[in-house]
Write an enzyme that holds these catalytic residues in place. Structure first.
Site, PDB file in Angstrom:
ATOM      1  N   HIS A 132       6.144   3.671  13.854  1.00 35.76           N
ATOM      2  CA  HIS A 132       5.035   2.784  14.188  1.00 35.76           C
ATOM      3  C   HIS A 132       4.850   2.786  15.707  1.00 35.76           C
ATOM      4  O   HIS A 132       5.331   1.898  16.405  1.00 35.76           O
ATOM      5  CB  HIS A 132       5.319   1.365  13.680  1.00 35.76           C
ATOM      6  CG  HIS A 132       4.160   0.423  13.795  1.00 35.76           C
ATOM      7  ND1 HIS A 132       3.950  -0.591  12.896  1.00 35.76           N
ATOM      8  CD2 HIS A 132       3.151   0.337  14.696  1.00 35.76           C
ATOM      9  CE1 HIS A 132       2.870  -1.271  13.241  1.00 35.76           C
ATOM     10  NE2 HIS A 132       2.370  -0.716  14.337  1.00 35.76           N
ATOM     11  N   GLU A 165       2.527   4.392  10.893  1.00 34.77           N
ATOM     12  CA  GLU A 165       1.866   3.089  10.873  1.00 34.77           C
ATOM     13  C   GLU A 165       1.218   2.805  12.218  1.00 34.77           C
ATOM     14  O   GLU A 165       1.688   3.285  13.252  1.00 34.77           O
ATOM     15  CB  GLU A 165       2.886   1.975  10.604  1.00 34.77           C
ATOM     16  CG  GLU A 165       3.631   2.089   9.307  1.00 34.77           C
ATOM     17  CD  GLU A 165       4.629   0.968   9.121  1.00 34.77           C
ATOM     18  OE1 GLU A 165       5.049   0.737   7.973  1.00 34.77           O
ATOM     19  OE2 GLU A 165       4.998   0.308  10.121  1.00 34.77           O
ATOM     20  N   HIS A 184       8.526  -5.241   5.569  1.00 37.96           N
ATOM     21  CA  HIS A 184       8.726  -6.251   6.600  1.00 37.96           C
ATOM     22  C   HIS A 184       9.753  -7.293   6.148  1.00 37.96           C
ATOM     23  O   HIS A 184       9.497  -8.091   5.255  1.00 37.96           O
ATOM     24  CB  HIS A 184       7.429  -6.954   7.015  1.00 37.96           C
ATOM     25  CG  HIS A 184       7.509  -7.508   8.415  1.00 37.96           C
ATOM     26  ND1 HIS A 184       7.045  -6.819   9.510  1.00 37.96           N
ATOM     27  CD2 HIS A 184       8.033  -8.653   8.896  1.00 37.96           C
ATOM     28  CE1 HIS A 184       7.256  -7.530  10.600  1.00 37.96           C
ATOM     29  NE2 HIS A 184       7.866  -8.645  10.258  1.00 37.96           N
TER      30      HIS A 184
END
Length: 237
Positions: free
Chosen positions: A43, A70, A190
């Site tokens: 990410h 991401e 997450h």
């Protein structure tokens, strides 16, 4: 079996804290795949405070499982993804100063923007996923964008589960059921951890992939990365 994609951002954070190239993120990605992970997630953020854009290019030839990138689809991010053509791009509405991802997309408000972005990725054969809160209207909105999958934002579940509230899974189960009915694939990520992943998996129908970074790396400090990867895989069966 649900696939495990290991987010290696924290390895880059550790590297960057001292400069140099230790630990090496490419070698770590190669190792977690060798240990059994079915994917690698990164990410990159605009300030490159952990994963750098160059890392994304360096990793491309070494990720032979699923490569998931991401990020917020700003122009620099889009150019990189379109060039690298990873297995999957996961769209996350991060603000520039966000410490970590903290909200899903408003798929209704941002429908036109998402439709345009997703169409560009799909033209290149890149599977798309949208980071969303566990809200049925947002799942319906995601379907209208043309995305292939959603990624359920699981922080609220993880927090409530740690307090003993197992009912916190209910909105996630309902959203997954709706997504399945709409023909959307379901990912999640997450704050998922060894403590909660099995319960989550057992209650989410059609869960295709989980992306886990912070908890997995922290757990590996005590238990070892190879052991932890296999512990997750066993819990995801």
């Amino acid at each position: 079996m649900t696939k495990l994609s290991v987010n290696i951002n924290k390895i880059a954070t550790l590297r960057n804290s001292r400069g140099g190239d230790t630990p090496n993120v490419v070698q770590f990605a190669k190792d977690v795949q060798r240990f059994g992970a079915e994917g690698v997630t990164i990410h990159p953020r605009p300030d490159e405070r952990h994963i750098r854009y160059q890392d994304a290019y360096d990793l491309k030839p070494e990720v032979y499982t699923e490569y998931n990138i991401e990020g917020n689809p700003i122009s620099k991010f889009m150019d990189m993804v379109l060039e690298l053509q990873p297995t999957q791009v996961t769209l996350v509405p991060d603000s520039v100063d966000a410490i970590t991802s903290n909200a899903g997309w408003d798929t209704i408000k941002h429908k036109d923007f998402l439709v345009d972005v997703i169409s560009q990725f799909k033209d290149k054969g890149i599977r798309t996923s949208i980071f969303v809160d566990p809200d049925l209207k947002q799942i319906e909105g995601a379907k209208a964008t043309g995305t292939d999958r959603i990624e359920l934002y699981t922080e609220a579940f993880a927090h409530q589960y740690s307090l003993g509230n197992q009912k916190a899974i209910e909105p996630y189960t309902k959203c997954a059921e709706l997504a399945n009915n709409l023909g959307l694939g379901v990912n999640a990520g997450h704050d998922l951890s060894l403590d909660n992943i099995q319960f989550f998996k057992q209650n989410i129908p059609g869960l295709l992939e989980v992306s886990i970074g912070h908890a997995l790396i922290a757990e590996s400090l005590y238990l070892g990365i190879e052991n932890v990867v296999n512990m997750y895989k066993n819990k995801l069966k």
